[in-house]
Design a protein around this motif. Structure first.
Motif, PDB file in Angstrom:
ATOM      1  N   CYS A  20     -50.581 -49.599 -68.366  1.00  0.00           N
ATOM      2  CA  CYS A  20     -49.791 -49.189 -67.208  1.00  0.00           C
ATOM      3  C   CYS A  20     -48.321 -49.606 -67.386  1.00  0.00           C
ATOM      4  CB  CYS A  20     -50.378 -49.823 -65.951  1.00  0.00           C
ATOM      5  SG  CYS A  20     -49.602 -49.273 -64.421  1.00  0.00           S
ATOM      6  N   MET A  21     -48.096 -50.847 -67.806  1.00  0.00           N
ATOM      7  CA  MET A  21     -46.717 -51.335 -68.009  1.00  0.00           C
ATOM      8  C   MET A  21     -46.034 -50.561 -69.136  1.00  0.00           C
ATOM      9  SD  MET A  21     -47.447 -55.403 -67.494  1.00  0.00           S
ATOM     10  CE  MET A  21     -45.760 -55.986 -67.473  1.00  0.00           C
ATOM     11  N   GLU A  22     -46.788 -50.322 -70.207  1.00  0.00           N
ATOM     12  CA  GLU A  22     -46.258 -49.573 -71.354  1.00  0.00           C
ATOM     13  C   GLU A  22     -45.780 -48.186 -70.908  1.00  0.00           C
ATOM     14  OE1 GLU A  22     -48.201 -48.790 -75.675  1.00  0.00           O
ATOM     15  OE2 GLU A  22     -49.265 -47.816 -74.043  1.00  0.00           O
ATOM     16  N   ALA A  23     -46.627 -47.498 -70.138  1.00  0.00           N
ATOM     17  CA  ALA A  23     -46.286 -46.140 -69.691  1.00  0.00           C
ATOM     18  C   ALA A  23     -45.032 -46.153 -68.819  1.00  0.00           C
ATOM     19  CB  ALA A  23     -47.467 -45.536 -68.923  1.00  0.00           C
ATOM     20  N   MET A  24     -44.927 -47.156 -67.930  1.00  0.00           N
ATOM     21  CA  MET A  24     -43.755 -47.244 -67.038  1.00  0.00           C
ATOM     22  C   MET A  24     -42.466 -47.510 -67.820  1.00  0.00           C
ATOM     23  SD  MET A  24     -44.763 -46.920 -63.832  1.00  0.00           S
ATOM     24  CE  MET A  24     -46.414 -46.623 -63.207  1.00  0.00           C
ATOM     25  N   LEU A  25     -42.554 -48.367 -68.837  1.00  0.00           N
ATOM     26  CA  LEU A  25     -41.369 -48.689 -69.649  1.00  0.00           C
ATOM     27  C   LEU A  25     -40.962 -47.493 -70.510  1.00  0.00           C
ATOM     28  CD1 LEU A  25     -42.364 -52.325 -70.678  1.00  0.00           C
ATOM     29  CD2 LEU A  25     -40.439 -51.703 -69.198  1.00  0.00           C
ATOM     30  N   LEU A  26     -41.955 -46.830 -71.115  1.00  0.00           N
ATOM     31  CA  LEU A  26     -41.657 -45.661 -71.961  1.00  0.00           C
ATOM     32  C   LEU A  26     -41.050 -44.524 -71.142  1.00  0.00           C
ATOM     33  CD1 LEU A  26     -44.809 -45.562 -74.296  1.00  0.00           C
ATOM     34  CD2 LEU A  26     -42.478 -46.270 -74.898  1.00  0.00           C
ATOM     35  N   ALA A  27     -41.525 -44.380 -69.893  1.00  0.00           N
ATOM     36  CA  ALA A  27     -41.030 -43.291 -69.035  1.00  0.00           C
ATOM     37  C   ALA A  27     -39.518 -43.421 -68.799  1.00  0.00           C
ATOM     38  CB  ALA A  27     -41.780 -43.299 -67.708  1.00  0.00           C
ATOM     39  N   ASP A  32     -37.232 -56.201 -62.579  1.00  0.00           N
ATOM     40  CA  ASP A  32     -36.315 -55.097 -62.308  1.00  0.00           C
ATOM     41  C   ASP A  32     -36.474 -53.975 -63.338  1.00  0.00           C
ATOM     42  OD1 ASP A  32     -34.535 -53.973 -60.606  1.00  0.00           O
ATOM     43  OD2 ASP A  32     -32.749 -54.767 -61.590  1.00  0.00           O
ATOM     44  N   LEU A  33     -37.730 -53.652 -63.631  1.00  0.00           N
ATOM     45  CA  LEU A  33     -38.034 -52.666 -64.677  1.00  0.00           C
ATOM     46  C   LEU A  33     -38.897 -51.514 -64.164  1.00  0.00           C
ATOM     47  CD1 LEU A  33     -38.754 -55.058 -67.678  1.00  0.00           C
ATOM     48  CD2 LEU A  33     -36.883 -53.410 -67.513  1.00  0.00           C
ATOM     49  N   LEU A  34     -38.936 -51.303 -62.856  1.00  0.00           N
ATOM     50  CA  LEU A  34     -39.728 -50.183 -62.340  1.00  0.00           C
ATOM     51  C   LEU A  34     -38.929 -48.886 -62.422  1.00  0.00           C
ATOM     52  CD1 LEU A  34     -41.650 -51.096 -59.067  1.00  0.00           C
ATOM     53  CD2 LEU A  34     -42.574 -50.655 -61.333  1.00  0.00           C
ATOM     54  N   PRO A  35     -39.586 -47.778 -62.788  1.00  0.00           N
ATOM     55  CA  PRO A  35     -38.899 -46.480 -62.715  1.00  0.00           C
ATOM     56  C   PRO A  35     -38.653 -46.089 -61.247  1.00  0.00           C
ATOM     57  CG  PRO A  35     -41.165 -46.221 -63.535  1.00  0.00           C
ATOM     58  CD  PRO A  35     -40.962 -47.677 -63.252  1.00  0.00           C
ATOM     59  N   ASP A  36     -37.819 -45.083 -61.023  1.00  0.00           N
ATOM     60  CA  ASP A  36     -37.629 -44.613 -59.643  1.00  0.00           C
ATOM     61  C   ASP A  36     -38.940 -44.016 -59.132  1.00  0.00           C
ATOM     62  OD1 ASP A  36     -37.828 -41.708 -60.054  1.00  0.00           O
ATOM     63  OD2 ASP A  36     -35.930 -41.909 -61.113  1.00  0.00           O
ATOM     64  N   GLU A  37     -39.008 -43.818 -57.830  1.00  0.00           N
ATOM     65  CA  GLU A  37     -40.302 -43.529 -57.194  1.00  0.00           C
ATOM     66  C   GLU A  37     -40.993 -42.280 -57.745  1.00  0.00           C
ATOM     67  OE1 GLU A  37     -42.244 -42.816 -52.809  1.00  0.00           O
ATOM     68  OE2 GLU A  37     -40.419 -44.024 -52.936  1.00  0.00           O
ATOM     69  N   SER A  38     -40.243 -41.186 -57.947  1.00  0.00           N
ATOM     70  CA  SER A  38     -40.917 -39.950 -58.391  1.00  0.00           C
ATOM     71  C   SER A  38     -41.441 -40.110 -59.824  1.00  0.00           C
ATOM     72  CB  SER A  38     -39.971 -38.751 -58.279  1.00  0.00           C
ATOM     73  OG  SER A  38     -38.876 -38.934 -59.145  1.00  0.00           O
ATOM     74  N   LEU A  39     -40.681 -40.790 -60.678  1.00  0.00           N
ATOM     75  CA  LEU A  39     -41.122 -41.027 -62.062  1.00  0.00           C
ATOM     76  C   LEU A  39     -42.320 -41.986 -62.070  1.00  0.00           C
ATOM     77  CD1 LEU A  39     -40.607 -40.417 -65.014  1.00  0.00           C
ATOM     78  CD2 LEU A  39     -38.912 -42.265 -65.071  1.00  0.00           C
ATOM     79  N   LEU A  40     -42.278 -42.977 -61.198  1.00  0.00           N
ATOM     80  CA  LEU A  40     -43.385 -43.929 -61.097  1.00  0.00           C
ATOM     81  C   LEU A  40     -44.685 -43.199 -60.725  1.00  0.00           C
ATOM     82  CD1 LEU A  40     -43.059 -47.329 -59.198  1.00  0.00           C
ATOM     83  CD2 LEU A  40     -45.188 -46.068 -59.321  1.00  0.00           C
ATOM     84  N   ARG A  41     -44.591 -42.316 -59.723  1.00  0.00           N
ATOM     85  CA  ARG A  41     -45.788 -41.577 -59.294  1.00  0.00           C
ATOM     86  C   ARG A  41     -46.340 -40.692 -60.411  1.00  0.00           C
ATOM     87  NH1 ARG A  41     -46.786 -42.132 -54.165  1.00  0.00           N
ATOM     88  NH2 ARG A  41     -45.144 -42.920 -52.789  1.00  0.00           N
TER      89      ARG A  41
END
Length: 419
Positions: A65-72, A267-276
């Motif tokens: 999950c973390m990997e996907a969020m960082l790569l995005a 402080d490494l979360l993508p914006d909301e639409s990318l996160l979803r």
């Protein structure tokens, strides 16, 4: 016993055979040897930010999950996970991709020259090999899955940017102790002073928080600092300024919440639409993975009581859709088979037991012996996953779901059968 040392032109299989024979023990506690070799070849002075991920269950899905969020978001990411399902290469990913055999061979050659007379176990070798590859590829972030426990695991030689503990349950009792307090203390060994330490467990043993307070780690605890609530078809996650609801992800809600909290704190979360979008696309091999729609077949790596409880919730969902539940179980001998079977028995309509190959395999007959009496008479045993599937699949009806589970080896055999 003489071991012919492989070379740069040897195959990865030759190297892996060599590594398996090098050290008399599979597991040797203590970090001095590993740290010494790492320092010899300067593996620890890296610019990459390292996140250590420990826990009994959920490490792989949390890392994924973390990997996907960082790569995005365009970061480069190295991920180290174990064990592998089918090929050794699965243990090291750069930007979500496995590496060619030669990369691993080159890393092992470098270690072999750098270790001198120091003995390393197979796992320690693999961990240092992964660190060597991450250094070569100079990734922004490294997600390092802890092998066993934490305090004395080979991964704990690094200086983490943050440490994560997913869950704490009983497994590897011979090394970590037979209470959650002992296991928790060992896992808390990956915390560092003034460094974020995110704990996802829903009933955190006091030994974890005591140790965190003692060394003054920056603890971020489930149910105190962040919360998640399962919804009918999704989950709600709350942490500081965040309060978000998602449709049901492919991985356990608890691990999603833990991963998101760790990234939010850094402080490494993508914006909301990318996160979803990233959450919706997330798939993890071997975690309640559907192998076939017709007949309906799933496979899962559950191999201890806690992961069996999660599998129970997934089987209940199938049951509520009108499916009968048939289970093909194959486990390793050192696992708590009775507890795993008891967690699932009420939701299972029929059991089948198989024997895995390999020295650690539990015999099908021994699994049969712990199946509760009411279902034992109808339970069949097979000497392999493939022979069991050869028999079960032609008999399977449309209103039945078959779940093949019990270990990483079980899942690997099931996936291979399908391939």
């Amino acid at each position: 016993m003489s071991h012919i040392k492989p070379s740069q032109s040897s195959s990865l299989d030759d190297w892996l055979c060599y590594l398996e024979q090098l050290h008399p023990a599979n597991i040797e506690m203590g970090l001095e040897r590993v740290a010494q070799v790492a320092n010899n070849i300067e593996l620890l002075n890296t610019l990459s930010k390292i996140i250590l991920i420990g826990g009994t269950n959920g490490k792989g899905t949390t890392a994924r999950c973390m990997e996907a969020m960082l790569l995005a978001q365009g970061h480069t990411v190295g991920t180290y996970a174990s064990p592998h399902l089918i090929r050794y290469n699965e243990r090291v990913r750069i930007n979500g991709q496995e590496l060619p055999d030669q990369d691993h061979v080159d890393a092992f050659c470098e270690l072999e020259q750098g270790r001198g007379e120091t003995q390393l176990t197979y796992f320690e070798y693999g961990t240092l090999g992964a660190l060597a590859l991450f250094k070569r590829y100079a990734v922004d972030y490294i997600l390092l899955e802890v092998g066993l426990g934490g305090r004395f695991d080979a991964t704990n030689i690094v200086t983490p940017y943050a440490s994560v503990i997913t869950t704490i349950d009983l497994d590897h009792k011979e090394y970590l102790g037979d209470t959650r307090e002992l296991v928790g203390y060992d896992k808390a060994g990956i915390f560092r002073t003034s460094t974020p330490a995110i704990v996802g467990d829903l009933n955190i043993p006091h030994t974890v928080t005591d140790y965190g307070e003692e060394i003054d780690a920056e603890m971020i605890l489930s149910k105190r600092d962040f919360h998640y609530t399962p919804l009918k078809d999704g989950l709600r996650w709350q942490y500081q300024k965040y309060d978000m609801s998602f449709t049901k992800p492919a991985i356990p809600a608890q691990n999603v919440a833990t991963a998101l909290t760790a990234l939010a704190r850094l402080d490494l979360l993508p914006d909301e639409s990318l996160l979803r979008k990233t959450l919706e696309d997330l798939q993890v091999e071997g975690r309640f993975q559907q192998l076939s729609k017709s007949p309906c077949v799933y496979t899962d790596v559950a191999h201890n009581p806690e992961s069996a409880r999660y599998l129970h919730t997934k089987l209940n969902e199938l049951k509520n859709q009108g499916f009968k539940i048939n289970v093909l179980i194959a486990m390793l001998a050192d696992k708590d088979k009775a507890s795993v079977i008891n967690e699932l028995n009420e939701v299972v309509d029929s059991w089948t037991c198989a024997t895995l190959s390999g020295p650690r395999a539990e015999k099908a007959e021994n699994l049969l012996a712990v199946i509760p009496q009411d279902k034992r008479a109808s339970t069949r045993t097979f000497d392999s996953i493939s022979s069991a599937l050869d028999t079960l699949l032609p008999e399977q009806r449309n209103d039945t779901a078959l779940i093949v589970f019990g270990s990483f080896f079980t899942v690997a055999d099931a996936i291979q059968y399908w391939k």
